[in-house]
Scaffold this motif. Structure first.
Motif, short mmCIF file in Angstrom:
data_model
loop_
_atom_site.label_atom_id
_atom_site.label_comp_id
_atom_site.label_asym_id
_atom_site.label_seq_id
_atom_site.Cartn_x
_atom_site.Cartn_y
_atom_site.Cartn_z
N ILE A 40 0.66 -1.40 0.31
CA ILE A 40 0.31 -0.04 -0.16
C ILE A 40 1.30 1.10 -0.32
CG2 ILE A 40 -1.77 1.09 1.10
CD1 ILE A 40 -3.01 -1.17 2.34
N PRO A 41 0.16 2.25 -0.62
CA PRO A 41 1.71 3.36 -0.71
C PRO A 41 1.05 4.33 0.55
CG PRO A 41 0.16 3.57 -3.28
CD PRO A 41 -0.13 1.88 -2.01
N SER A 42 1.63 3.94 1.65
CA SER A 42 0.43 5.05 2.32
C SER A 42 1.94 4.90 3.44
CB SER A 42 -0.65 4.07 3.17
OG SER A 42 -0.27 4.90 4.25
N ALA A 43 2.24 6.53 3.66
CA ALA A 43 4.10 6.50 5.07
C ALA A 43 3.68 5.86 6.50
CB ALA A 43 4.54 7.95 5.20
N SER A 44 1.91 5.61 6.56
CA SER A 44 1.50 4.85 7.79
C SER A 44 1.86 3.92 7.86
CB SER A 44 0.10 5.22 8.06
OG SER A 44 -0.53 5.09 9.25
N THR A 93 2.48 -1.59 4.63
CA THR A 93 2.44 -0.19 3.79
C THR A 93 3.69 -0.30 3.59
OG1 THR A 93 2.30 0.56 5.78
CG2 THR A 93 0.36 0.55 5.22
N GLU A 94 4.08 0.96 3.13
CA GLU A 94 5.04 1.11 2.37
C GLU A 94 5.83 1.62 3.58
OE1 GLU A 94 5.59 4.00 -0.63
OE2 GLU A 94 5.20 2.76 -1.94
N GLY A 95 5.25 2.05 4.80
CA GLY A 95 6.05 2.98 6.05
C GLY A 95 6.47 2.18 7.36
N ILE A 96 5.35 0.52 6.85
CA ILE A 96 5.94 -0.70 7.96
C ILE A 96 6.97 -1.27 7.15
CG2 ILE A 96 4.97 -2.39 6.92
CD1 ILE A 96 3.79 -3.65 9.74
N MET A 97 7.62 -1.13 6.64
CA MET A 97 8.63 -1.51 5.99
C MET A 97 9.96 -0.33 5.69
SD MET A 97 7.86 -2.99 2.59
CE MET A 97 9.07 -3.90 2.31
N GLN A 98 9.35 0.10 6.15
CA GLN A 98 10.64 1.49 6.69
C GLN A 98 11.20 1.24 8.35
OE1 GLN A 98 9.98 5.17 4.97
NE2 GLN A 98 9.59 4.51 2.55
N LEU A 99 9.89 1.46 8.86
CA LEU A 99 10.54 1.65 10.37
C LEU A 99 11.04 0.09 10.90
CD1 LEU A 99 9.27 3.29 12.79
CD2 LEU A 99 7.30 2.12 12.70
N LEU A 124 4.61 -0.22 16.44
CA LEU A 124 3.93 1.05 15.61
C LEU A 124 2.73 1.79 15.88
CD1 LEU A 124 3.46 -3.07 14.04
CD2 LEU A 124 3.03 -0.30 12.83
N GLN A 125 2.32 0.93 17.39
CA GLN A 125 2.30 2.64 18.20
C GLN A 125 2.12 3.83 17.97
OE1 GLN A 125 1.20 1.79 22.85
NE2 GLN A 125 -0.25 2.42 22.23
N LEU A 126 3.58 3.60 18.35
CA LEU A 126 3.76 5.31 18.45
C LEU A 126 3.77 5.43 16.77
CD1 LEU A 126 6.66 4.61 20.53
CD2 LEU A 126 4.78 5.64 21.50
#
Length: 286
Positions: free
Chosen positions: A90-94, A112-118, A230-232
């Motif tokens: 999913i193209p989302s930073a969240s 999401t893209e965001g989870i792979m970065q975090l 993820l919560q934060l």
């Protein structure tokens, strides 16, 4: 215990539906409402995965595009003795993830893209194992059953409201007045109770997916660490485009930035989820 709790909650929904049917004056209204809710949720069960993936603009990816993620999910599916699901981004930073599909043969895992970065590799592995656990535990089916009963109870509540109001027009004595008040009370309280039970079923399945996912990946501490991040992460970057009706799909509530009563939450308290996973990790180390 989570499976027993789910069974008890579904039993409560069944009993509530029967009580509503009897309040209306027979089984015909109950059967009609159950049929309407059943047809609606049957269609949702078969087609909701495609609708939801399209809603979030999810794109199916291959092993060539995302070799690390694809290989990770493949290994986890092997550990769980499951077919390889389709993989979507999913193209989302969240930072978030969810799984969908009516059974292991027709499943999709989405990140999401965001989870792979975090997350670190181990933390992401824990999250993907959690999502595969939802598929393995048939949580889509369980959620559909709960939604069917809750939907039928809501329809019966509307029918009971009209029935009570219509009956009051030609009867004004105290006995009929008490019946009207009782009918209206049940018409409002029963759908609310059904919604609370449906939410409780969702929370119970999250606990079960945490436990099963930790066993699939063998790293409960990594999943606990992922949930903490993820919560934060979601509080910092909520998925504002996510409709509340789909929030139960995600590993953490994508709208976690908004305040909500726990009884109406689709997810268990994060501190409790983390505590249970850390207890599992301590048991492994012992």
């Amino acid at each position: 215990m989570n499976r027993i709790k789910t069974a008890l909650l579904l039993t409560c929904l069944t009993l509530l539906l029967v009580a509503m049917g009897n309040a209306i004056g027979g089984q015909s209204g109950m059967i009609l409402a159950l049929f309407i809710a059943g047809v609606t949720n049957f269609l949702s069960y078969w087609h909701s995965d495609r609708i939801i993936l399209k809603m979030y603009k999810a794109r199916e990816v291959s092993a060539t595009e995302y070799p690390a993620l694809y290989g990770m999910i493949y290994r986890l599916a092997q550990n769980a003795d499951m077919p390889m699901p389709k993989v979507y981004i999913i193209p989302s930073a969240s930072p978030n993830a969810f799984a969908t599909g009516r059974n292991p043969q027709n499943a999709a895992v989405t990140a999401t893209e965001g989870i792979m970065q975090l997350l670190s590799e181990e933390e992401l592995e824990g999250v993907m194992a959690h999502e595969l656990a939802h598929v393995q535990n048939r949580d889509t089916l369980i959620a559909t059953i709960a939604a069917t009963f809750a939907g039928a109870i809501a329809v019966l509540g509307n029918m009971l409201q009209w029935s009570a109001l219509f009956g009051s027009s030609s009867n004004n004595d105290d006995e009929e007045g008490d019946g009207l008040l009782g009918g209206l009370a049940m018409a409002f309280i029963a759908p609310l109770a059904a919604t609370l039970i449906q939410m409780a079923v969702s929370r119970s399945r999250e606990y079960q997916a945490d436990t099963t996912g930790a066993r699939i990946c063998g790293k409960p501490q990594a999943l606990a660490s992922a949930l903490r991040k993820l919560q934060l992460g979601v509080q910092a970057v909520p998925m504002k485009e996510a409709p509340p009706t789909t929030s139960h799909l995600f590993i953490v509530n994508p709208l976690a930035g908004t305040a909500a009563l726990r009884l109406f939450s689709t997810h268990p308290p994060m501190e409790e989820r983390i505590s249970r996973l850390e207890a599992m990790a301590s048991g492994q180390d012992a």
